[in-house]
Design an enzyme around this catalytic site. Structure first.
Site, PDB file in Angstrom:
ATOM      1  N   THR A 147     -39.491 -22.603  23.075  1.00 28.75           N
ATOM      2  CA  THR A 147     -40.725 -21.878  23.353  1.00 28.75           C
ATOM      3  C   THR A 147     -40.991 -21.778  24.855  1.00 28.75           C
ATOM      4  O   THR A 147     -40.525 -22.628  25.627  1.00 28.75           O
ATOM      5  CB  THR A 147     -41.898 -22.629  22.677  1.00 28.75           C
ATOM      6  N   ASP A 148     -41.787 -20.793  25.247  1.00 28.17           N
ATOM      7  CA  ASP A 148     -42.191 -20.694  26.659  1.00 28.17           C
ATOM      8  C   ASP A 148     -43.220 -21.768  27.017  1.00 28.17           C
ATOM      9  O   ASP A 148     -43.503 -21.999  28.192  1.00 28.17           O
ATOM     10  CB  ASP A 148     -42.737 -19.297  26.979  1.00 28.17           C
ATOM     11  N   TYR A 172     -46.899 -30.811  21.164  1.00 25.66           N
ATOM     12  CA  TYR A 172     -45.907 -29.842  20.673  1.00 25.66           C
ATOM     13  C   TYR A 172     -44.947 -29.451  21.791  1.00 25.66           C
ATOM     14  O   TYR A 172     -43.725 -29.563  21.658  1.00 25.66           O
ATOM     15  CB  TYR A 172     -46.602 -28.597  20.107  1.00 25.66           C
ATOM     16  N   LYS A 176     -40.883 -30.138  22.297  1.00 30.76           N
ATOM     17  CA  LYS A 176     -39.888 -29.057  22.436  1.00 30.76           C
ATOM     18  C   LYS A 176     -39.142 -29.210  23.780  1.00 30.76           C
ATOM     19  O   LYS A 176     -37.937 -28.991  23.853  1.00 30.76           O
ATOM     20  CB  LYS A 176     -40.561 -27.681  22.368  1.00 30.76           C
TER      21      LYS A 176
END
Ligand SMILES: NC(=O)c1ccc[n+]([C@@H]2O[C@H](COP(=O)([O-])OP(=O)(O)OC[C@H]3O[C@@H](n4cnc5c(N)ncnc54)[C@H](O)[C@@H]3O)[C@@H](O)[C@H]2O)c1
Length: 366
Positions: A147-148, A172, A176
């Site tokens: 994810t960014d 989160y 990641k």
């Protein structure tokens, strides 16, 4: 040359994963291989999202294995059973709000689960180099979907590039970010062939309705209030899920081993502007009074540590691999709204499960 014959898709029963499997088996004629979907079917996994794939390709080119990516023995058995040569790793705990309420599952799945897959791949793909030293086959690939959000939050200007330093701010995004680091550690330390992508916010069919766009569509259809965090001015870059998946497939086919690629929509919206646009589309298609729908917008207490702005520079992907977005935001939103209007059975299936209790507790009670 990558084999791309026995492709292990983790998290294939989730939002992006199930769309990926649809794209690969139904819309990619050049792909002749098999897809093995490894998914634990958590609250976010829904086997019904792949009912058509199961009936068209089940047992010949599509196989489902219910397993947890943290279960080493199960993962190893799946590698062996299907002679996996490619991993496309979508499985994750993916919802920021849930990570704030209960971070442990995120560390377990996103960090330990990714580690387990990487290590199982390293063992299964072990090979001996020409000079007799230990190495890893060169016809295999581990692609990690990220994810960014690992890059942190932007001010009013600027974009995340592939060299932006990591600065994750929620449990989160921290989990990641950890998994991204592990992926490159396995590449640099053991020579595991990897690619990695960091993508902006996705939207589209089969999206679990705890996320902004499907939650708003369903609340509008049910006449419920439309909860907006803080002042509604947080900015996200939105990408239609099929475009994310064509980018992933382009990277898996042609991306340079050991490289990361940003994927984005080049489509920034504040949450509140997006909501007004969505109200126009839903009201028109479902024959609702837009003014009445607008009157249900309710500003709620902001998410703790809510990142202000994400924006992606995806020029590397475009220049190197020739990928581009296929739909405008208007077209993508219209397709998405149509999908929710035409797939009541899927929506009802979701609502009868855990989603209902969780969303009721966390969104409508405030
Ligand atoms: N949704 C977005 O906008 C977005 C944007 C960028 C990147 N991503 C990344 O893309 C990936 C997929 O996201 P999504 O939105 O489809 O997520 P999702 O929550 O809809 O789906 C996740 C899937 O993983 C499965 N899963 C969860 N824990 C598991 C475990 N321990 N073992 C096996 N399976 C497990 C779930 O059952 C579910 O099917 C994630 O890695 C996420 O970080 C998502």
């Amino acid at each position: 040359m990558r084999k791309l014959t026995n492709v292990l898709v983790t998290g294939g029963a989730g939002f992006i994963g199930c769309n990926f499997i649809h794209v690969l088996l139904q819309k990619t004629p050049s792909f002749k291989g098999r897809v093995i979907n490894l998914d634990a079917l958590t609250y976010a996994g829904n086997a019904a999202s792949l009912a058509d794939v199961e009936s068209d390709f089940g047992g010949s080119r599509y196989f489902f294995e219910r397993a947890d990516i943290t279960d080493r023995a199960a993962v190893e058995a799946i590698f062996k059973k299907y002679d996996i040569d490619t991993v496309i790793h979508f499985a994750a705990e993916s919802h920021v709000d849930r990570s704030i309420l209960g971070p442990e599952a995120f560390i377990k799945t996103n960090v330990m689960g990714t580690f387990t897959l990487l290590d199982a791949a390293r063992n299964f793909w072990a090979d001996t180099n020409a000079d007799g030293t230990k190495g890893i086959r060169s016809d295999v690939l581990f692609h990690h979907v990220s994810t960014d959000e690992v890059y942190g939050s932007l001010g009013d200007t600027g974009y995340f590039t592939e060299t932006t330093p990591y600065d994750p701010r929620s449990p989160y995004s921290a989990s990641k970010a950890s998994s991204d680091h592990l992926v490159f550690a396995y590449h640099h330390t053991y020579g595991l062939p990897v690619t990695l992508s960091n993508c902006s916010n996705n939207y589209g069919p089969y999206h679990f309705p705890e996320k902004l766009i499907p939650l708003m569509i369903l609340n509008m259809l049910e006449g419920k209030s439309l909860p907006v965090y803080g002042d509604g001015k947080n900015i996200r870059d939105w990408l239609f899920v099929e475009d994310h998946n064509t980018a992933v497939w382009a990277i898996v086919n042609k991306g340079r081993t050991g490289e990361k690629y940003n994927i984005g929509g080049e489509n920034e919206w504040t949450n509140i502007d997006l909501l007004h646009r969505l109200i126009d589309i839903v009201a028109e298609k479902a024959k609702l009074d837009p003014a009445k729908v607008r009157s249900t917008i309710t500003y709620v207490k902001d998410r703790p540590g809510h990142d202000r702005r994400y924006a992606i520079d995806c020029s590397k992907l475009k220049a190197e691999l020739g990928w581009k977005q296929s739909v405008t935001f208007e077209q993508g939103l219209a397709k998405t709204v149509d999908w929710y209007l035409n797939n009541e059975k899927w929506v009802e299936g979701i609502k009868s499960g855990d989603y209902k209790n969780w969303v009721e507790k966390n969104y409508t009670a405030r």
